[in-house]
Write a protein that holds these residues in place. Sequence first.
Motif, PDB file in Angstrom:
ATOM      1  N   UNK A 130       7.420   1.143 -10.150  1.00  0.00           N
ATOM      2  CA  UNK A 130       7.267   2.550 -10.472  1.00  0.00           C
ATOM      3  C   UNK A 130       5.880   3.005 -10.878  1.00  0.00           C
ATOM      4  N   UNK A 131       4.897   2.123 -10.801  1.00  0.00           N
ATOM      5  CA  UNK A 131       3.524   2.507 -11.145  1.00  0.00           C
ATOM      6  C   UNK A 131       2.592   1.962 -10.069  1.00  0.00           C
ATOM      7  N   UNK A 132       1.388   2.510 -10.040  1.00  0.00           N
ATOM      8  CA  UNK A 132       0.344   2.032  -9.144  1.00  0.00           C
ATOM      9  C   UNK A 132      -0.640   1.204  -9.966  1.00  0.00           C
ATOM     10  N   UNK A 133      -0.890  -0.021  -9.532  1.00  0.00           N
ATOM     11  CA  UNK A 133      -1.797  -0.905 -10.263  1.00  0.00           C
ATOM     12  C   UNK A 133      -3.183  -0.276 -10.322  1.00  0.00           C
TER      13      UNK A 133
ATOM     14  N   UNK B 284       0.849  -1.194   0.000  1.00  0.00           N
ATOM     15  CA  UNK B 284       0.000   0.000   0.000  1.00  0.00           C
ATOM     16  C   UNK B 284       0.884   1.243   0.000  1.00  0.00           C
ATOM     17  N   UNK B 285       0.425   2.274  -0.693  1.00  0.00           N
ATOM     18  CA  UNK B 285       1.235   3.485  -0.861  1.00  0.00           C
ATOM     19  C   UNK B 285       1.605   4.101   0.494  1.00  0.00           C
ATOM     20  N   UNK B 286       0.688   4.065   1.456  1.00  0.00           N
ATOM     21  CA  UNK B 286       0.970   4.681   2.757  1.00  0.00           C
ATOM     22  C   UNK B 286       1.976   3.889   3.571  1.00  0.00           C
ATOM     23  N   UNK B 287       2.236   2.635   3.178  1.00  0.00           N
ATOM     24  CA  UNK B 287       3.217   1.827   3.894  1.00  0.00           C
ATOM     25  C   UNK B 287       4.648   2.080   3.423  1.00  0.00           C
ATOM     26  N   UNK B 288       4.799   2.718   2.263  1.00  0.00           N
ATOM     27  CA  UNK B 288       6.144   2.947   1.728  1.00  0.00           C
ATOM     28  C   UNK B 288       6.963   3.877   2.615  1.00  0.00           C
TER      29      UNK B 288
ATOM     30  N   UNK C 158      -5.815  -2.839  -8.161  1.00  0.00           N
ATOM     31  CA  UNK C 158      -5.625  -2.990  -6.722  1.00  0.00           C
ATOM     32  C   UNK C 158      -5.193  -1.707  -6.036  1.00  0.00           C
ATOM     33  N   UNK C 159      -4.731  -0.711  -6.809  1.00  0.00           N
ATOM     34  CA  UNK C 159      -4.224   0.551  -6.277  1.00  0.00           C
ATOM     35  C   UNK C 159      -3.035   0.331  -5.353  1.00  0.00           C
ATOM     36  N   UNK C 160      -2.247  -0.664  -5.649  1.00  0.00           N
ATOM     37  CA  UNK C 160      -1.068  -0.991  -4.858  1.00  0.00           C
ATOM     38  C   UNK C 160       0.183  -0.743  -5.691  1.00  0.00           C
ATOM     39  N   UNK C 161       1.265  -0.387  -4.993  1.00  0.00           N
ATOM     40  CA  UNK C 161       2.573  -0.332  -5.633  1.00  0.00           C
ATOM     41  C   UNK C 161       3.225  -1.698  -5.490  1.00  0.00           C
TER      42      UNK C 161
END
Length: 398
Positions: free
Chosen positions: A261-264, A223-227, A267-270
């Motif tokens: 380098x992209x967001x699916x 998840x983007x917020x976990x990066x 799933x909206x996941x990296x």
Amino acid sequence: MSRKKQIIVPIVILAAGVVSFIGFQSLKKPPEEKAPVDNTPIVAVETISVEPMVLEVESYGLVKPKYETELVAQISGQVVELSDTFVRGGFIKKDQLLARIDPNDYEAALIDAQANMASARAALETERAQGKVAEREWERISHSSPTELSLRKPQLAQEIARVKAAQASVLRAKRNLERTEIRAPYDAMIESRNVGLGSFVAIGSPIGKVLGTSIAEVRLPVADKQLKFLIDQGKDSQVLLNGTYAGEKMQWSAHIARGEGVVDNQSRMSYLVAQVDDPYRLQASENSVTPLRFGSYVTADILGQRLDQAAIIPRHLVVNNAVAILDSELKLKYMPIEIVRQDGANVIVSNGLAEGDQLIISALDYPIEGMQLALPSDDAIESDLESVETQLAATIED
């Protein structure tokens, strides 16, 4: 006389009543004095433990080879040889022979191309000699200049072109002869084989599929917020892969090789890609090392930022970024904290708490900072235990 009786009798009765009242009062026991009741709220506490911590990001994925190749025939012919290791699940080395297509026609084609090249070279040498003769003859003539045709230059260029065409034919014949041998492009494992001994294949016919055994990859959705909990968004981070082998839980080490380098868009996941070197442990010196098989499902713990001091506390105890602490004087104190991360039902705190702090974990009806509190005494605990044991014994007897 009767009048005196009327006066004396009420007095006597009244005196007797007074005496009886005094007697009864003297017989009455004085009320027992009750012990003062302590209404100080009793709370339960838990000792805070503060220690260094490495934040982890959880993920999952399937183990796949970094390289996989579909082998196809580049020439046509009959399969006349198959390697014993060219079977599903077989391990092969780079350039190892897997299959051979009948080379007879291609050997003959090479001989023919070599003969044509020898003939073309001979014709070229002849033409060069004729050109030199023509050049000497024109040197005797002084009143006119020779043309390129008279010096046989076009004929020489034609013979040079024929030699180059013959060389190309030889190279093509050699390449076709080499293609009669199907060899492994790298160290690999056979996933499938589509031909048998004696099969006829045409150009483009599938021969089999191989999976590279040097590197395995696992695509890990994050998840983007976990990066933000990873160093440099996970680049080169260490990863612990957890899975099963032969029914037992196993763990393998990996590292993040790259991010996609992209967001699916679904799933909206990296996605981060973890790599494992030599997953089948073919280069390992110990036979006891467990291989990581392609197609395995694994969970991943990606190691991220390191906190010098951190504590884990239940999330429901946090109110307005503060927690209730029992200080050294047994008084309620609200301690502001800095929350780094929520982890399920808990939160990770980096600042605000110290080693040994008493965290209040029981509820308070009307909490006021500075109010006096109490801890449950040992006698009360023992009394509660005896009461529970008595009730349990009575239940068993019934």
